[in-house]
Design a protein around this motif. Structure first.
Motif, mmCIF file in Angstrom:
data_model
loop_
_atom_site.group_PDB
_atom_site.id
_atom_site.type_symbol
_atom_site.label_atom_id
_atom_site.label_comp_id
_atom_site.label_asym_id
_atom_site.label_seq_id
_atom_site.Cartn_x
_atom_site.Cartn_y
_atom_site.Cartn_z
ATOM 1 N N GLN A 4 -5.309 -5.768 5.032
ATOM 2 C CA GLN A 4 -6.283 -4.737 4.723
ATOM 3 C C GLN A 4 -6.763 -4.016 5.976
ATOM 4 O O GLN A 4 -6.757 -4.569 7.062
ATOM 5 C CB GLN A 4 -7.492 -5.316 3.986
ATOM 6 C CG GLN A 4 -8.287 -6.333 4.796
ATOM 7 C CD GLN A 4 -9.306 -7.079 3.941
ATOM 8 O OE1 GLN A 4 -9.172 -7.161 2.709
ATOM 9 N NE2 GLN A 4 -10.331 -7.628 4.575
ATOM 10 N N TYR A 5 -7.148 -2.760 5.748
ATOM 11 C CA TYR A 5 -7.864 -2.012 6.769
ATOM 12 C C TYR A 5 -9.336 -2.302 6.540
ATOM 13 O O TYR A 5 -9.801 -2.355 5.394
ATOM 14 C CB TYR A 5 -7.595 -0.511 6.639
ATOM 15 C CG TYR A 5 -6.241 -0.116 7.164
ATOM 16 C CD1 TYR A 5 -6.070 0.252 8.489
ATOM 17 C CD2 TYR A 5 -5.130 -0.121 6.333
ATOM 18 C CE1 TYR A 5 -4.820 0.613 8.977
ATOM 19 C CE2 TYR A 5 -3.883 0.235 6.810
ATOM 20 C CZ TYR A 5 -3.730 0.593 8.138
ATOM 21 O OH TYR A 5 -2.491 0.942 8.625
ATOM 22 N N ASP A 26 8.958 0.497 5.103
ATOM 23 C CA ASP A 26 8.309 1.718 5.570
ATOM 24 C C ASP A 26 7.271 2.258 4.600
ATOM 25 O O ASP A 26 6.884 3.426 4.682
ATOM 26 C CB ASP A 26 9.367 2.800 5.839
ATOM 27 C CG ASP A 26 10.186 2.503 7.082
ATOM 28 O OD1 ASP A 26 9.667 1.776 7.968
ATOM 29 O OD2 ASP A 26 11.322 2.981 7.186
ATOM 30 N N VAL A 27 6.823 1.415 3.655
ATOM 31 C CA VAL A 27 5.861 1.854 2.649
ATOM 32 C C VAL A 27 4.639 0.940 2.666
ATOM 33 O O VAL A 27 4.759 -0.283 2.753
ATOM 34 C CB VAL A 27 6.497 1.860 1.240
ATOM 35 C CG1 VAL A 27 5.473 2.247 0.179
ATOM 36 C CG2 VAL A 27 7.683 2.810 1.199
ATOM 37 N N VAL A 28 3.453 1.552 2.583
ATOM 38 C CA VAL A 28 2.197 0.810 2.511
ATOM 39 C C VAL A 28 1.563 1.109 1.156
ATOM 40 O O VAL A 28 1.328 2.274 0.817
ATOM 41 C CB VAL A 28 1.229 1.209 3.643
ATOM 42 C CG1 VAL A 28 -0.044 0.383 3.570
ATOM 43 C CG2 VAL A 28 1.898 1.045 5.006
ATOM 44 N N THR A 29 1.321 0.060 0.370
ATOM 45 C CA THR A 29 0.688 0.212 -0.938
ATOM 46 C C THR A 29 -0.795 -0.098 -0.809
ATOM 47 O O THR A 29 -1.169 -1.148 -0.285
ATOM 48 C CB THR A 29 1.341 -0.723 -1.978
ATOM 49 O OG1 THR A 29 2.732 -0.391 -2.067
ATOM 50 C CG2 THR A 29 0.689 -0.569 -3.345
ATOM 51 N N PHE A 30 -1.614 0.825 -1.302
ATOM 52 C CA PHE A 30 -3.071 0.676 -1.296
ATOM 53 C C PHE A 30 -3.544 0.447 -2.729
ATOM 54 O O PHE A 30 -3.673 1.396 -3.500
ATOM 55 C CB PHE A 30 -3.732 1.945 -0.736
ATOM 56 C CG PHE A 30 -3.548 2.133 0.741
ATOM 57 C CD1 PHE A 30 -4.448 1.586 1.633
ATOM 58 C CD2 PHE A 30 -2.485 2.870 1.227
ATOM 59 C CE1 PHE A 30 -4.284 1.755 3.010
ATOM 60 C CE2 PHE A 30 -2.308 3.044 2.593
ATOM 61 C CZ PHE A 30 -3.212 2.485 3.484
ATOM 62 N N PRO A 31 -3.831 -0.827 -3.115
ATOM 63 C CA PRO A 31 -4.240 -1.090 -4.497
ATOM 64 C C PRO A 31 -5.751 -1.108 -4.749
ATOM 65 O O PRO A 31 -6.177 -1.001 -5.907
ATOM 66 C CB PRO A 31 -3.647 -2.471 -4.770
ATOM 67 C CG PRO A 31 -3.693 -3.143 -3.432
ATOM 68 C CD PRO A 31 -3.442 -2.046 -2.421
ATOM 69 N N ALA A 44 -0.303 5.015 -3.469
ATOM 70 C CA ALA A 44 -1.746 4.908 -3.705
ATOM 71 C C ALA A 44 -2.017 4.503 -5.149
ATOM 72 O O ALA A 44 -2.178 5.356 -6.017
ATOM 73 C CB ALA A 44 -2.424 6.219 -3.378
ATOM 74 N N THR A 45 -2.072 3.198 -5.416
ATOM 75 C CA THR A 45 -2.425 2.736 -6.757
ATOM 76 C C THR A 45 -3.932 2.587 -6.897
ATOM 77 O O THR A 45 -4.443 2.514 -8.008
ATOM 78 C CB THR A 45 -1.720 1.405 -7.106
ATOM 79 O OG1 THR A 45 -2.074 0.422 -6.141
ATOM 80 C CG2 THR A 45 -0.211 1.582 -7.128
#
Length: 92
Positions: free
Chosen positions: A13-14, A33-38, A72-73
């Motif tokens: 997490q940020y 190369d992908v960041v998922t933000f749930p 961006a979920t």
């Protein structure tokens, strides 16, 4: 007041800190190369200060600097990108 956004790899997490105090997070799961933000959350005592926007801005700027894309979920992150077209190019 001094705010900082940093990536906590151990917690995936940020995090945003206000004068050194933990104030909230946005989960960020990296896969290639992908960041998922749930999910994004600001602690109750810090709500209403614009911290979620600062947090997501810092996170997306870091993702861009690393040459990655975003899924961006999280409804907040999704709406943020819709409202801030300068981040639309990050969408995977």
């Amino acid at each position: 007041m001094s705010n900082s956004v940093e990536f906590n790899a151990q917690e995936h997490q940020y995090e945003i800190h206000v004068d050194g105090t933990f104030a909230g997070f946005t989960k960020a799961f990296v896969s290639g190369d992908v960041v998922t933000f749930p999910h994004t959350e600001i602690l109750d005592e810090f709500e209403g200060q614009g911290l979620a926007s600062q947090l997501v801005t810092g996170a997306l700027d870091d993702v861009r600097a690393k040459g990655k894309k975003v899924i961006a979920t999280c409804p907040y992150v999704s709406r943020f990108i819709e409202k801030h077209a300068e981040y639309a190019d990050l969408l995977a």
